[in-house]
Write a protein that holds these residues in place. Structure first.
Motif, PDB file in Angstrom:
ATOM      1  N   LEU A   1      35.777  30.870  40.589  1.00  0.00           N
ATOM      2  CA  LEU A   1      35.006  30.612  41.800  1.00  0.00           C
ATOM      3  C   LEU A   1      34.977  31.834  42.719  1.00  0.00           C
ATOM      4  O   LEU A   1      34.035  32.014  43.498  1.00  0.00           O
ATOM      5  CB  LEU A   1      35.592  29.413  42.548  1.00  0.00           C
ATOM      6  CG  LEU A   1      35.357  28.048  41.885  1.00  0.00           C
ATOM      7  CD1 LEU A   1      36.133  26.959  42.627  1.00  0.00           C
ATOM      8  CD2 LEU A   1      33.870  27.701  41.853  1.00  0.00           C
ATOM      9  N   LEU A   2      35.991  32.684  42.615  1.00  0.00           N
ATOM     10  CA  LEU A   2      36.038  33.908  43.413  1.00  0.00           C
ATOM     11  C   LEU A   2      35.307  35.070  42.742  1.00  0.00           C
ATOM     12  O   LEU A   2      35.317  36.188  43.265  1.00  0.00           O
ATOM     13  CB  LEU A   2      37.496  34.292  43.677  1.00  0.00           C
ATOM     14  CG  LEU A   2      38.174  33.479  44.781  1.00  0.00           C
ATOM     15  CD1 LEU A   2      39.692  33.552  44.653  1.00  0.00           C
ATOM     16  CD2 LEU A   2      37.716  33.966  46.156  1.00  0.00           C
ATOM     17  N   GLY A   3      34.680  34.801  41.600  1.00  0.00           N
ATOM     18  CA  GLY A   3      33.864  35.826  40.959  1.00  0.00           C
ATOM     19  C   GLY A   3      34.585  36.697  39.963  1.00  0.00           C
ATOM     20  O   GLY A   3      34.040  37.719  39.537  1.00  0.00           O
ATOM     21  N   VAL A   4      35.812  36.327  39.573  1.00  0.00           N
ATOM     22  CA  VAL A   4      36.533  37.104  38.559  1.00  0.00           C
ATOM     23  C   VAL A   4      35.930  36.776  37.203  1.00  0.00           C
ATOM     24  O   VAL A   4      35.867  35.617  36.809  1.00  0.00           O
ATOM     25  CB  VAL A   4      38.045  36.788  38.584  1.00  0.00           C
ATOM     26  CG1 VAL A   4      38.772  37.592  37.511  1.00  0.00           C
ATOM     27  CG2 VAL A   4      38.622  37.085  39.966  1.00  0.00           C
ATOM     28  N   ARG A   5      35.496  37.815  36.473  1.00  0.00           N
ATOM     29  CA  ARG A   5      34.782  37.625  35.219  1.00  0.00           C
ATOM     30  C   ARG A   5      35.344  38.528  34.121  1.00  0.00           C
ATOM     31  O   ARG A   5      35.919  39.588  34.408  1.00  0.00           O
ATOM     32  CB  ARG A   5      33.294  37.959  35.398  1.00  0.00           C
ATOM     33  CG  ARG A   5      32.572  37.055  36.390  1.00  0.00           C
ATOM     34  CD  ARG A   5      32.368  35.652  35.829  1.00  0.00           C
ATOM     35  NE  ARG A   5      31.594  34.809  36.727  1.00  0.00           N
ATOM     36  CZ  ARG A   5      32.097  34.014  37.660  1.00  0.00           C
ATOM     37  NH1 ARG A   5      33.414  33.975  37.834  1.00  0.00           N
ATOM     38  NH2 ARG A   5      31.313  33.280  38.431  1.00  0.00           N
ATOM     39  N   PRO A   6      35.156  38.141  32.871  1.00  0.00           N
ATOM     40  CA  PRO A   6      35.599  39.000  31.759  1.00  0.00           C
ATOM     41  C   PRO A   6      34.954  40.377  31.831  1.00  0.00           C
ATOM     42  O   PRO A   6      33.778  40.514  32.178  1.00  0.00           O
ATOM     43  CB  PRO A   6      35.132  38.230  30.513  1.00  0.00           C
ATOM     44  CG  PRO A   6      35.057  36.803  30.950  1.00  0.00           C
ATOM     45  CD  PRO A   6      34.596  36.858  32.387  1.00  0.00           C
ATOM     46  N   GLY A   7      35.755  41.394  31.520  1.00  0.00           N
ATOM     47  CA  GLY A   7      35.247  42.752  31.469  1.00  0.00           C
ATOM     48  C   GLY A   7      35.250  43.500  32.786  1.00  0.00           C
ATOM     49  O   GLY A   7      34.927  44.695  32.816  1.00  0.00           O
ATOM     50  N   GLN A   8      35.586  42.833  33.883  1.00  0.00           N
ATOM     51  CA  GLN A   8      35.587  43.506  35.177  1.00  0.00           C
ATOM     52  C   GLN A   8      36.737  44.509  35.295  1.00  0.00           C
ATOM     53  O   GLN A   8      37.744  44.424  34.601  1.00  0.00           O
ATOM     54  CB  GLN A   8      35.735  42.488  36.309  1.00  0.00           C
ATOM     55  CG  GLN A   8      34.487  41.736  36.665  1.00  0.00           C
ATOM     56  CD  GLN A   8      34.721  40.737  37.797  1.00  0.00           C
ATOM     57  OE1 GLN A   8      35.854  40.406  38.118  1.00  0.00           O
ATOM     58  NE2 GLN A   8      33.645  40.257  38.386  1.00  0.00           N
ATOM     59  N   ARG A   9      36.555  45.441  36.234  1.00  0.00           N
ATOM     60  CA  ARG A   9      37.639  46.307  36.701  1.00  0.00           C
ATOM     61  C   ARG A   9      37.975  45.806  38.099  1.00  0.00           C
ATOM     62  O   ARG A   9      37.182  45.976  39.021  1.00  0.00           O
ATOM     63  CB  ARG A   9      37.206  47.768  36.700  1.00  0.00           C
ATOM     64  CG  ARG A   9      36.816  48.263  35.307  1.00  0.00           C
ATOM     65  CD  ARG A   9      36.155  49.638  35.368  1.00  0.00           C
ATOM     66  NE  ARG A   9      35.705  50.062  34.044  1.00  0.00           N
ATOM     67  CZ  ARG A   9      34.509  49.783  33.532  1.00  0.00           C
ATOM     68  NH1 ARG A   9      33.638  49.088  34.243  1.00  0.00           N
ATOM     69  NH2 ARG A   9      34.188  50.196  32.321  1.00  0.00           N
ATOM     70  N   LEU A  10      39.158  45.195  38.244  1.00  0.00           N
ATOM     71  CA  LEU A  10      39.490  44.428  39.439  1.00  0.00           C
ATOM     72  C   LEU A  10      40.713  45.010  40.133  1.00  0.00           C
ATOM     73  O   LEU A  10      41.791  45.111  39.536  1.00  0.00           O
ATOM     74  CB  LEU A  10      39.755  42.970  39.061  1.00  0.00           C
ATOM     75  CG  LEU A  10      40.029  41.995  40.207  1.00  0.00           C
ATOM     76  CD1 LEU A  10      38.760  41.771  41.034  1.00  0.00           C
ATOM     77  CD2 LEU A  10      40.547  40.661  39.658  1.00  0.00           C
ATOM     78  N   LEU A  11      40.536  45.386  41.410  1.00  0.00           N
ATOM     79  CA  LEU A  11      41.637  45.865  42.241  1.00  0.00           C
ATOM     80  C   LEU A  11      42.152  44.692  43.063  1.00  0.00           C
ATOM     81  O   LEU A  11      41.384  44.066  43.802  1.00  0.00           O
ATOM     82  CB  LEU A  11      41.147  46.985  43.165  1.00  0.00           C
ATOM     83  CG  LEU A  11      42.136  47.518  44.204  1.00  0.00           C
ATOM     84  CD1 LEU A  11      43.363  48.121  43.534  1.00  0.00           C
ATOM     85  CD2 LEU A  11      41.450  48.532  45.109  1.00  0.00           C
ATOM     86  N   VAL A  12      43.456  44.403  42.944  1.00  0.00           N
ATOM     87  CA  VAL A  12      44.034  43.225  43.592  1.00  0.00           C
ATOM     88  C   VAL A  12      45.059  43.636  44.637  1.00  0.00           C
ATOM     89  O   VAL A  12      45.954  44.438  44.372  1.00  0.00           O
ATOM     90  CB  VAL A  12      44.693  42.294  42.555  1.00  0.00           C
ATOM     91  CG1 VAL A  12      45.369  41.106  43.241  1.00  0.00           C
ATOM     92  CG2 VAL A  12      43.649  41.790  41.554  1.00  0.00           C
ATOM     93  N   HIS A  13      44.901  43.071  45.827  1.00  0.00           N
ATOM     94  CA  HIS A  13      45.913  43.154  46.879  1.00  0.00           C
ATOM     95  C   HIS A  13      46.446  41.735  47.075  1.00  0.00           C
ATOM     96  O   HIS A  13      45.656  40.813  47.304  1.00  0.00           O
ATOM     97  CB  HIS A  13      45.316  43.640  48.196  1.00  0.00           C
ATOM     98  CG  HIS A  13      44.728  45.012  48.132  1.00  0.00           C
ATOM     99  ND1 HIS A  13      45.476  46.143  48.307  1.00  0.00           N
ATOM    100  CD2 HIS A  13      43.461  45.427  47.922  1.00  0.00           C
ATOM    101  CE1 HIS A  13      44.695  47.209  48.213  1.00  0.00           C
ATOM    102  NE2 HIS A  13      43.464  46.801  47.974  1.00  0.00           N
TER     103      HIS A  13
END
Length: 291
Positions: free
Chosen positions: A40-52
Motif C-alpha cells: 500500500l506504501l508503493g513498495v514494489r519488486p525491483g525497486q531501489r529503496l532507501l529506508v529510514h
C-alpha cells in the motif's frame, strides 16, 4: 533527529504534519499484514529503496522488517539505509558534544584515541537499530565515505555503494546521487522529514552552494615493515557542501501531498515518495527561500 514532544494539555497546539504519529501499542504484525502494508506504501519488486526507520516503541523487529522489505523488493530489488558515522569528525555537532567541557590536553588525547573509519567494521551512529541490522547482514555492501556511508542489500547493492567520493557526502557521486538518477524511492517509518536524507542532494544543486572544510580519521593499511608504520589511521581534510537540515521539516510540510503515499507499517506511521520528486521539490524550495 529529535522528535517534538507530544501535547501535555488539551490546549496544546497540534503537532505539525511532519511529526510521526505515536505508535499503537499493538503486537508485531503478522508477515502477511506487513507485506500488505508495504504494498500500500508503493513498495514494489525491483525497486531501489532507501529506508529510514525509528523502531523504538513500535513493536517492529528490525530483522523481521528487513526480511519483509527484501521479500517485497524481490531478487532484482535493492534495500539501502544510511550507515552514517557523524562522530568521526573534528567538525561535526556529534563530535563537539563529546568533547564539550574537556581542556586542550584532554581534547588532544581524545582525538588521538579516535578509531579510524573502517567500512567493514565501524558501526553506524545515531541512525537506528534497523540500519545496523542491514549493515551487519551477511552479503551487505557499504560505501566508503568516512561520515555519510550507506549500506545495502540486494541486486545492485555493491554497484550503488561503489565509488562514493569523500568530497561528495550526499551529492551526485554518492549512492544517493545514483538513486536519484535511477528513480529510487524513499520509505520513512516513524520519522519525519527532518531525517529526509534525499533533501541533502538538493543542496548540491542550488546555485553556488556554500562550502566548508571537513576533517575525518580514516583507516590506512600500511604494508608491514614499511618504515615501521603500524596498521592504523590518519586524518584527512576535504572541502564539500555545507550540509544543513535545519529547514527540512518546513520543506517537508511544503511537499505536495499528491506526491506522497501515507500509511502504516506495523502500528506506526510511514510515508513513501520518489527521490527525484523529493530532490526537485527541495531544490526549488531552497532556491527560493535560502539566503
Amino acid at each position: 533527529m529529535t522528535t517534538p514532544a507530544g501535547p501535555t494539555t488539551p490546549a496544546a497546539p497540534a503537532a505539525p504534519p511532519d511529526t510521526p504519529a505515536p505508535p499503537d501499542p499493538t503486537p508485531p504484525p503478522a508477515p502477511h499484514r506487513l507485506a500488505a502494508q508495504l504494498r500500500l506504501l508503493g513498495v514494489r519488486p525491483g525497486q531501489r529503496l532507501l529506508v529510514h526507520a525509528a523502531l523504538g516503541g513500535t513493536g517492529l523487529c528490525a530483522e523481521a522488517l528487513r526480511d519483509a522489505l527484501l521479500a517485497a523488493l524481490g531478487p532484482r530489488g535493492t534495500l539501502l539505509v544510511p550507515a552514517f558515522t557523524a562522530e568521526n569528525s573534528l567538525t561535526s555537532t556529534a563530535h563537539l558534544a563529546r568533547i564539550a567541557g574537556l581542556d586542550e590536553a584532554e581534547v588532544a588525547a581524545f582525538r588521538a584515541r579516535m578509531p579510524p573509519f573502517d567500512p567493514e567494521l565501524t558501526p553506524s551512529q545515531s541512525v537506528g537499530a534497523f540500519a545496523e541490522v542491514v549493515r551487519t547482514t551477511p552479503g551487505a555492501a557499504r560505501s566508503g565515505h568516512p561520515q555519510t556511508s550507506f549500506a545495502a542489500l540486494g541486486a545492485d547493492a555493491h554497484r550503488l555503494c561503489a565509488g562514493h567520493r569523500t568530497e561528495s557526502h550526499l551529492g551526485e557521486e554518492s549512492p544517493l546521487g545514483k538513486l536519484c538518477r535511477e528513480g529510487g524511492r524513499v520509505l520513512m517509518i516513524n520519522v519525519g522529514f527532518s531525517a529526509c536524507t534525499a533533501f541533502h542532494l538538493a543542496e548540491y544543486r542550488i546555485p553556488k552552494p556554500p562550502l566548508r572544510m571537513y576533517d575525518c580519521v580514516v583507516k590506512v593499511n600500511h604494508p608491514e615493515g614499511r618504515r615501521g608504520l603500524p596498521r592504523g589511521g590518519e586524518w584527512t581534510t576535504y572541502e564539500d557542501v555545507a550540509l544543513d537540515d535545519g529547514d527540512f521539516e518546513e520543506i517537508g510540510r511544503a511537499f505536495p501531498d499528491s506526491l506522497v503515499r501515507r500509511g502504516r507499517v506495523g502500528g506506526t506511521s510511514a510515508v513513501s515518495f520518489s527521490i527525484p520528486h523529493a530532490v526537485d521539490h527541495a531544490q526549488a524550495w531552497m532556491t527560493g527561500n535560502r539566503r
